[in-house]
Design a protein around this motif. Structure first.
Motif, PDB file in Angstrom:
ATOM      1  N   SER B 195      66.454 -18.777  57.843  1.00  0.00           N
ATOM      2  CA  SER B 195      65.677 -19.396  58.928  1.00  0.00           C
ATOM      3  C   SER B 195      66.528 -19.571  60.182  1.00  0.00           C
ATOM      4  O   SER B 195      66.155 -20.299  61.089  1.00  0.00           O
ATOM      5  N   ASP B 196      67.668 -18.917  60.214  1.00  0.00           N
ATOM      6  CA  ASP B 196      68.599 -19.120  61.324  1.00  0.00           C
ATOM      7  C   ASP B 196      69.095 -17.799  61.914  1.00  0.00           C
ATOM      8  O   ASP B 196      70.173 -17.741  62.478  1.00  0.00           O
ATOM      9  N   VAL B 198      69.080 -14.988  64.654  1.00  0.00           N
ATOM     10  CA  VAL B 198      68.761 -14.996  66.084  1.00  0.00           C
ATOM     11  C   VAL B 198      69.097 -13.638  66.693  1.00  0.00           C
ATOM     12  O   VAL B 198      70.161 -13.076  66.414  1.00  0.00           O
ATOM     13  N   GLU B 201      72.692 -12.210  67.883  1.00  0.00           N
ATOM     14  CA  GLU B 201      73.792 -12.929  67.225  1.00  0.00           C
ATOM     15  C   GLU B 201      74.090 -12.279  65.878  1.00  0.00           C
ATOM     16  O   GLU B 201      73.180 -11.848  65.172  1.00  0.00           O
ATOM     17  N   LEU B 285      63.969 -15.787  68.845  1.00  0.00           N
ATOM     18  CA  LEU B 285      64.383 -15.543  70.227  1.00  0.00           C
ATOM     19  C   LEU B 285      65.678 -16.303  70.497  1.00  0.00           C
ATOM     20  O   LEU B 285      65.857 -17.402  69.994  1.00  0.00           O
ATOM     21  N   PRO B 286      66.576 -15.723  71.295  1.00  0.00           N
ATOM     22  CA  PRO B 286      67.828 -16.448  71.571  1.00  0.00           C
ATOM     23  C   PRO B 286      67.594 -17.694  72.425  1.00  0.00           C
ATOM     24  O   PRO B 286      66.568 -17.812  73.065  1.00  0.00           O
TER      25      PRO B 286
END
Lengths: 176, 286
Positions: B195-196, B198, B201, B285-286
């Motif tokens: 869930s992390d 991005v 990244e 989205l970042p």
């Protein structure tokens, strides 16, 4: 006099005052009133049949991209807070911050001013280093805009101007 | 890839006879039994929730060769939902259409939820026979193959396929309880929480086989929307000696991961095991 000192110096002085028993309400007042940044930004008028006021978040991140302090969150139903995608991911979802006093209802188009006193979410002065001011706005039936400005603490007086995006007008940042 | 031939219906004797004659045709015609061959996926419509009250989400479940292009509905009778506190539930009811299945799920606990389903294990015996060394296969294990293989069968190898698919939903802050390894089969865990992820990244996932870091797992990662672009934009990587795969997704939206590991097992029923793990995750989205 305190406003020209870096936050860490200010903290030192506050600590020294506490230690020496010279706790003056004026000194503490100066500490919390200290300004590291003054931020002036605009929510633009957008002609749209389905205009809903945007959700807006303004916050500070450190060099590693960790949220240090939220300066404002304007929203309605929290179900849609996640649409402030970066703020939600960096800060909101962890619910570590006391948002009373900085969260509020969405605002109509206009110009707004926020101050950052150089402290983190626990009220401690942040350490010297590189930081980023971030503004994010997301509107139902509209777009999402993110604006950012890097800055260094401590630094001399600086004025930064950030170009407007769809949902956020131009931003003027004054560093003290 | 041999997976194209995985089929429950092929176990049915009548279909098995048909299969011999129709093998080529069946493949190109995507006969319904071959639904089982398609990479299967669970696609939640929300991956991250921020509300103050329990919220319903909806999930599509299908199997297809296109990324999230609905094709063959999944049976969800064995699907498992694990809540952040570790409690398990089945899909209470679902709709199974011609091209996809759909279920709704109430997310009523903050934290990370896991949705998953798996196929029953499938045995396939591959062999070569005839003057032309034709490659053939039977949907049987080693024991059964001994009875049924023609006398001239050569290069006989029996595979056991273990296939599962999963996805994760997070309400408020992500946590790791549902990512705890069971030390059984092919598994995936952080360091990057699903869930992390991005856009822009670097993401790091670690793969494990029976609880140990799994080297040389073939991993494919593809962003949604292949239908509307020419380049599939698939990332192909192999896990390193620590079981790590590192990649930087460029596009926000749902992504599909498939991980494949072949393993010698050499027991009574199979020579090798093929472990396949599918995962749907959101690149934010970042």
């Amino acid at each position: 006099m305190f406003s020209v000192l870096s936050p860490s110096v200010n903290k030192l002085i506050a600590t020294a005052l506490l230690a020496s028993g010279l706790v003056l309400s004026g000194a503490l007042q100066a500490s919390s009133d200290q300004k590291a940044l003054n931020i002036e930004f605009t929510l633009p008028e957008i002609a749209s049949g389905q205009y809903q006021r945007p959700y807006v978040a303004v916050w500070i991140e450190n060099e590693k991209g960790k949220a240090v302090k939220t300066l404002a969150v304007w929203h309605e139903d929290k179900k849609w807070l996640k649409d402030l995608r970066r703020w939600w991911r960096k800060s909101g979802r962890y619910q570590e911050e006391d948002l009373d006093g900085i969260s509020g209802a969405t605002r109509a188009p206009g110009t707004f001013t926020l101050n950052w006193d150089g402290t983190d979410m626990s009220g401690q002065a942040v350490s010297p280093g590189k930081y980023t001011l971030r503004l994010e706005a997301s509107r139902e039936h509209g777009s999402r805009t993110q604006l950012k400005q890097g800055f260094t603490l401590p630094d001399g007086q600086q004025t930064y101007r950030i170009k407007a995006g769809k949902e956020l007008g131009p931003v003027v940042v004054q560093q003290y | 890839m041999p997976l194209n031939f995985l089929s429950d219906s092929a176990i049915h004797p009548i279909k098995r006879h048909m299969k011999k004659a129709l093998l080529t045709a069946a493949l190109s015609l995507s006969a319904s039994g071959l639904a089982m061959a398609h990479p299967m996926w669970l696609l939640p419509h929300e991956f991250n929730l921020s509300g103050e009250e329990a919220e319903w989400i909806t999930v599509d479940a299908s199997a297809s060769h296109t990324i999230f292009g609905v094709d063959k509905p999944l049976s969800l009778d064995k699907a498992e939902i694990i809540a952040p506190d570790g409690s398990k539930q089945r899909v209470s009811s679902y709709f199974k259409g011609h091209r996809r299945s759909v279920f709704d799920l109430q997310i009523d606990q903050p934290g990370t939820w896991k949705l998953s389903t798996q196929r029953p294990p499938v045995y396939i015996t591959h062999y070569v026979s005839g003057k032309r060394d034709a490659e053939k296969r039977m949907f049987v294990d080693k024991l059964e193959a001994k009875k049924r293989l023609p006398d001239n069968a050569r290069d006989v190898k029996t595979m056991l396929y273990q296939i599962s698919t999963m996805s994760f939903i997070t309400w408020q802050a992500p946590d790791n309880s549902v990512l705890t390894l069971k030390n059984k089969g092919l598994e995936l865990a952080g360091p990057t929480h699903p869930s992390d992820v991005v856009a822009g990244e670097e993401t790091e996932f670690q793969l494990f086989m029976d609880g140990k870091p799994a080297e040389d797992v073939d991993v494919e990662l593809t962003p949604h929307g292949t239908k509307y672009r020419n380049d599939r934009q698939m990332i192909k990587i192999k896990s390193d000696k620590d079981g790590m795969v590192r990649f930087t997704p460029d596009m926000a939206g749902p992504w599909y991961l498939s991980a494949y590991l072949k393993q010698e097992i050499n027991n009574d029923r199979a020579d090798e095991a093929g472990h396949i793990l599918y995962m749907t995750f959101e690149t934010q989205l970042p």
